[in-house]
Design a protein around this motif. Structure first.
Motif, PDB file in Angstrom:
ATOM      1  N   TYR A  45       0.920  -1.172  -0.099  1.00  0.00           N
ATOM      2  CA  TYR A  45       0.172  -0.066   0.008  1.00  0.00           C
ATOM      3  C   TYR A  45       0.873   1.306   0.102  1.00  0.00           C
ATOM      4  O   TYR A  45       0.913   2.071   0.999  1.00  0.00           O
ATOM      5  N   SER A  46       1.699   1.359  -1.044  1.00  0.00           N
ATOM      6  CA  SER A  46       2.435   2.624  -1.217  1.00  0.00           C
ATOM      7  C   SER A  46       2.669   3.147  -2.862  1.00  0.00           C
ATOM      8  O   SER A  46       2.295   2.200  -3.474  1.00  0.00           O
ATOM      9  N   ASP A  47       2.773   4.110  -3.006  1.00  0.00           N
ATOM     10  CA  ASP A  47       2.991   4.784  -4.153  1.00  0.00           C
ATOM     11  C   ASP A  47       4.182   4.270  -4.927  1.00  0.00           C
ATOM     12  O   ASP A  47       4.427   4.483  -6.327  1.00  0.00           O
ATOM     13  N   TYR A  48       5.014   3.312  -4.314  1.00  0.00           N
ATOM     14  CA  TYR A  48       5.920   2.474  -5.072  1.00  0.00           C
ATOM     15  C   TYR A  48       5.469   1.337  -5.632  1.00  0.00           C
ATOM     16  O   TYR A  48       6.241   0.802  -6.644  1.00  0.00           O
ATOM     17  N   ASN A  49       4.417   0.902  -5.294  1.00  0.00           N
ATOM     18  CA  ASN A  49       3.682   0.094  -6.215  1.00  0.00           C
ATOM     19  C   ASN A  49       2.632   0.293  -7.149  1.00  0.00           C
ATOM     20  O   ASN A  49       1.838   0.918  -6.814  1.00  0.00           O
ATOM     21  N   PRO A  50       2.949   0.374  -8.475  1.00  0.00           N
ATOM     22  CA  PRO A  50       2.255   0.841  -9.524  1.00  0.00           C
ATOM     23  C   PRO A  50       0.814   0.301  -9.681  1.00  0.00           C
ATOM     24  O   PRO A  50      -0.035   0.901 -10.107  1.00  0.00           O
ATOM     25  N   TYR A  51       0.357  -1.027  -8.938  1.00  0.00           N
ATOM     26  CA  TYR A  51      -0.704  -1.510  -9.067  1.00  0.00           C
ATOM     27  C   TYR A  51      -1.604  -0.653  -7.973  1.00  0.00           C
ATOM     28  O   TYR A  51      -2.867  -0.647  -8.286  1.00  0.00           O
ATOM     29  N   TYR A  52      -0.994  -0.372  -6.887  1.00  0.00           N
ATOM     30  CA  TYR A  52      -1.787   0.651  -5.960  1.00  0.00           C
ATOM     31  C   TYR A  52      -1.907   1.961  -6.442  1.00  0.00           C
ATOM     32  O   TYR A  52      -3.093   2.448  -6.338  1.00  0.00           O
ATOM     33  N   LEU A  53      -1.086   2.379  -7.137  1.00  0.00           N
ATOM     34  CA  LEU A  53      -1.415   3.474  -7.792  1.00  0.00           C
ATOM     35  C   LEU A  53      -2.667   3.596  -8.714  1.00  0.00           C
ATOM     36  O   LEU A  53      -3.416   4.325  -8.849  1.00  0.00           O
ATOM     37  N   ASP A  54      -2.610   2.532  -9.503  1.00  0.00           N
ATOM     38  CA  ASP A  54      -3.678   2.102 -10.497  1.00  0.00           C
ATOM     39  C   ASP A  54      -4.988   2.069  -9.738  1.00  0.00           C
ATOM     40  O   ASP A  54      -5.985   2.597 -10.163  1.00  0.00           O
ATOM     41  N   TYR A  55      -5.065   1.552  -8.542  1.00  0.00           N
ATOM     42  CA  TYR A  55      -6.154   1.313  -7.494  1.00  0.00           C
ATOM     43  C   TYR A  55      -6.744   2.522  -7.231  1.00  0.00           C
ATOM     44  O   TYR A  55      -8.115   2.922  -7.179  1.00  0.00           O
ATOM     45  N   LYS A  56      -5.749   3.312  -6.644  1.00  0.00           N
ATOM     46  CA  LYS A  56      -6.088   4.737  -6.171  1.00  0.00           C
ATOM     47  C   LYS A  56      -6.739   5.532  -7.248  1.00  0.00           C
ATOM     48  O   LYS A  56      -7.851   6.319  -7.149  1.00  0.00           O
ATOM     49  N   THR A  57      -6.171   5.515  -8.409  1.00  0.00           N
ATOM     50  CA  THR A  57      -6.680   6.025  -9.646  1.00  0.00           C
ATOM     51  C   THR A  57      -8.035   5.736  -9.853  1.00  0.00           C
ATOM     52  O   THR A  57      -9.103   6.606 -10.258  1.00  0.00           O
ATOM     53  N   ASP A  58      -8.426   4.485 -10.049  1.00  0.00           N
ATOM     54  CA  ASP A  58      -9.614   4.049 -10.236  1.00  0.00           C
ATOM     55  C   ASP A  58     -10.671   4.436  -9.319  1.00  0.00           C
ATOM     56  O   ASP A  58     -11.656   4.774  -9.712  1.00  0.00           O
ATOM     57  N   ILE A  59     -10.171   4.489  -7.866  1.00  0.00           N
ATOM     58  CA  ILE A  59     -11.125   4.832  -6.755  1.00  0.00           C
ATOM     59  C   ILE A  59     -11.461   6.362  -7.181  1.00  0.00           C
ATOM     60  O   ILE A  59     -12.682   6.720  -6.915  1.00  0.00           O
ATOM     61  N   SER A  60     -10.408   6.989  -7.155  1.00  0.00           N
ATOM     62  CA  SER A  60     -10.647   8.566  -7.357  1.00  0.00           C
ATOM     63  C   SER A  60     -11.653   8.949  -8.542  1.00  0.00           C
ATOM     64  O   SER A  60     -12.480   9.716  -8.303  1.00  0.00           O
ATOM     65  N   GLU A  61     -11.424   8.183  -9.681  1.00  0.00           N
ATOM     66  CA  GLU A  61     -12.248   8.135 -10.922  1.00  0.00           C
ATOM     67  C   GLU A  61     -13.591   7.973 -10.642  1.00  0.00           C
ATOM     68  O   GLU A  61     -14.740   8.625 -11.075  1.00  0.00           O
ATOM     69  N   ALA A  62     -13.705   6.598  -9.818  1.00  0.00           N
ATOM     70  CA  ALA A  62     -15.207   6.484  -9.577  1.00  0.00           C
ATOM     71  C   ALA A  62     -15.877   7.532  -8.507  1.00  0.00           C
ATOM     72  O   ALA A  62     -17.057   7.872  -8.684  1.00  0.00           O
ATOM     73  N   LYS A  63     -15.128   8.230  -7.486  1.00  0.00           N
ATOM     74  CA  LYS A  63     -16.151   9.081  -6.904  1.00  0.00           C
ATOM     75  C   LYS A  63     -16.110  10.509  -7.799  1.00  0.00           C
ATOM     76  O   LYS A  63     -17.326  10.981  -7.355  1.00  0.00           O
ATOM     77  N   ARG A  64     -15.377  10.720  -8.738  1.00  0.00           N
ATOM     78  CA  ARG A  64     -15.704  11.986  -9.313  1.00  0.00           C
ATOM     79  C   ARG A  64     -16.935  11.803 -10.110  1.00  0.00           C
ATOM     80  O   ARG A  64     -17.881  12.536 -10.383  1.00  0.00           O
ATOM     81  N   GLU A  65     -17.085  10.343 -10.756  1.00  0.00           N
ATOM     82  CA  GLU A  65     -18.194  10.100 -11.531  1.00  0.00           C
ATOM     83  C   GLU A  65     -19.359  10.069 -10.750  1.00  0.00           C
ATOM     84  O   GLU A  65     -20.373  10.436 -11.131  1.00  0.00           O
ATOM     85  N   LEU A  66     -19.357   9.534  -9.638  1.00  0.00           N
ATOM     86  CA  LEU A  66     -20.417   9.668  -8.349  1.00  0.00           C
ATOM     87  C   LEU A  66     -20.944  10.893  -8.269  1.00  0.00           C
ATOM     88  O   LEU A  66     -22.022  11.274  -8.329  1.00  0.00           O
ATOM     89  N   ARG A  67     -19.956  11.890  -7.724  1.00  0.00           N
ATOM     90  CA  ARG A  67     -20.345  13.215  -7.600  1.00  0.00           C
ATOM     91  C   ARG A  67     -21.193  13.684  -8.693  1.00  0.00           C
ATOM     92  O   ARG A  67     -22.232  14.431  -8.497  1.00  0.00           O
ATOM     93  N   SER A  68     -20.729  13.588  -9.968  1.00  0.00           N
ATOM     94  CA  SER A  68     -21.286  14.006 -11.169  1.00  0.00           C
ATOM     95  C   SER A  68     -22.857  13.644 -11.353  1.00  0.00           C
ATOM     96  O   SER A  68     -23.728  14.300 -11.674  1.00  0.00           O
ATOM     97  N   ASP A  69     -22.749  12.071 -11.130  1.00  0.00           N
ATOM     98  CA  ASP A  69     -24.116  11.429 -11.447  1.00  0.00           C
ATOM     99  C   ASP A  69     -25.098  11.904 -10.401  1.00  0.00           C
ATOM    100  O   ASP A  69     -26.296  12.190 -10.686  1.00  0.00           O
ATOM    101  N   LEU A  70     -24.513  12.214  -9.102  1.00  0.00           N
ATOM    102  CA  LEU A  70     -25.554  12.788  -7.870  1.00  0.00           C
ATOM    103  C   LEU A  70     -25.877  14.048  -8.270  1.00  0.00           C
ATOM    104  O   LEU A  70     -26.915  14.489  -8.349  1.00  0.00           O
ATOM    105  N   ARG A  71     -25.016  14.906  -8.969  1.00  0.00           N
ATOM    106  CA  ARG A  71     -25.790  16.279  -9.164  1.00  0.00           C
ATOM    107  C   ARG A  71     -26.725  16.506 -10.294  1.00  0.00           C
ATOM    108  O   ARG A  71     -27.659  17.130 -10.206  1.00  0.00           O
ATOM    109  N   ARG A  72     -26.447  15.437 -11.233  1.00  0.00           N
ATOM    110  CA  ARG A  72     -27.576  15.333 -12.346  1.00  0.00           C
ATOM    111  C   ARG A  72     -28.845  14.254 -11.977  1.00  0.00           C
ATOM    112  O   ARG A  72     -29.885  14.558 -12.682  1.00  0.00           O
ATOM    113  N   ALA A  73     -28.731  13.735 -10.880  1.00  0.00           N
ATOM    114  CA  ALA A  73     -29.805  12.882 -10.437  1.00  0.00           C
ATOM    115  C   ALA A  73     -31.176  13.731 -10.123  1.00  0.00           C
ATOM    116  O   ALA A  73     -31.005  14.685  -9.421  1.00  0.00           O
ATOM    117  N   LYS A  74     -32.195  13.402 -10.879  1.00  0.00           N
ATOM    118  CA  LYS A  74     -33.465  14.143 -10.552  1.00  0.00           C
ATOM    119  C   LYS A  74     -34.377  13.410  -9.722  1.00  0.00           C
ATOM    120  O   LYS A  74     -35.420  13.870  -9.063  1.00  0.00           O
TER     121      LYS A  74
END
Length: 102
Positions: free
Chosen positions: A30-59
């Motif tokens: 679980y460190s930034d020296y592990n490229p697979y952990y960095l990919d994981y963190k990036t995927d989670i960050s992207e999922a959070k951004r998408e969630l915020r966007s989807d919730l803003r547009r939710a009617k």
């Protein structure tokens, strides 16, 4: 003066000194020296951004529930991919705990 052997020696030293999960078990999972952990963190960050966007547009409540469902699915997929990459390198990850297989 021929510098070619010196360049080869420098490159070989750099390769040996560079930590990799396959060869050097001292690299924290679980460190930034592990490229697979960095990919994981990036995927989670992207999922959070998408969630915020989807919730803003939710009617309505149904749209919000769909957004949360998609978020949970993306997080599960990121976790699965991370665990799979670590397992291929002999490290089993379960709920934040790491077991190294010999």
């Amino acid at each position: 003066m021929n510098r070619f052997p010196l360049l080869i020696a420098a490159a070989a030293t750099a390769c040996i000194a560079t930590p990799s999960l396959a060869k050097d078990r001292s690299v924290p999972v679980y460190s930034d020296y592990n490229p697979y952990y960095l990919d994981y963190k990036t995927d989670i960050s992207e999922a959070k951004r998408e969630l915020r966007s989807d919730l803003r547009r939710a009617k309505d409540a149904s749209s919000r529930e769909d957004a949360w469902h998609e978020y949970r699915r993306e997080v599960a997929d990121a976790e699965h991919d991370f665990r799979k990459e670590m397992a291929e390198r002999g490290m089993i990850v379960r709920r934040g705990r790491v077991t190294v297989e010999e």
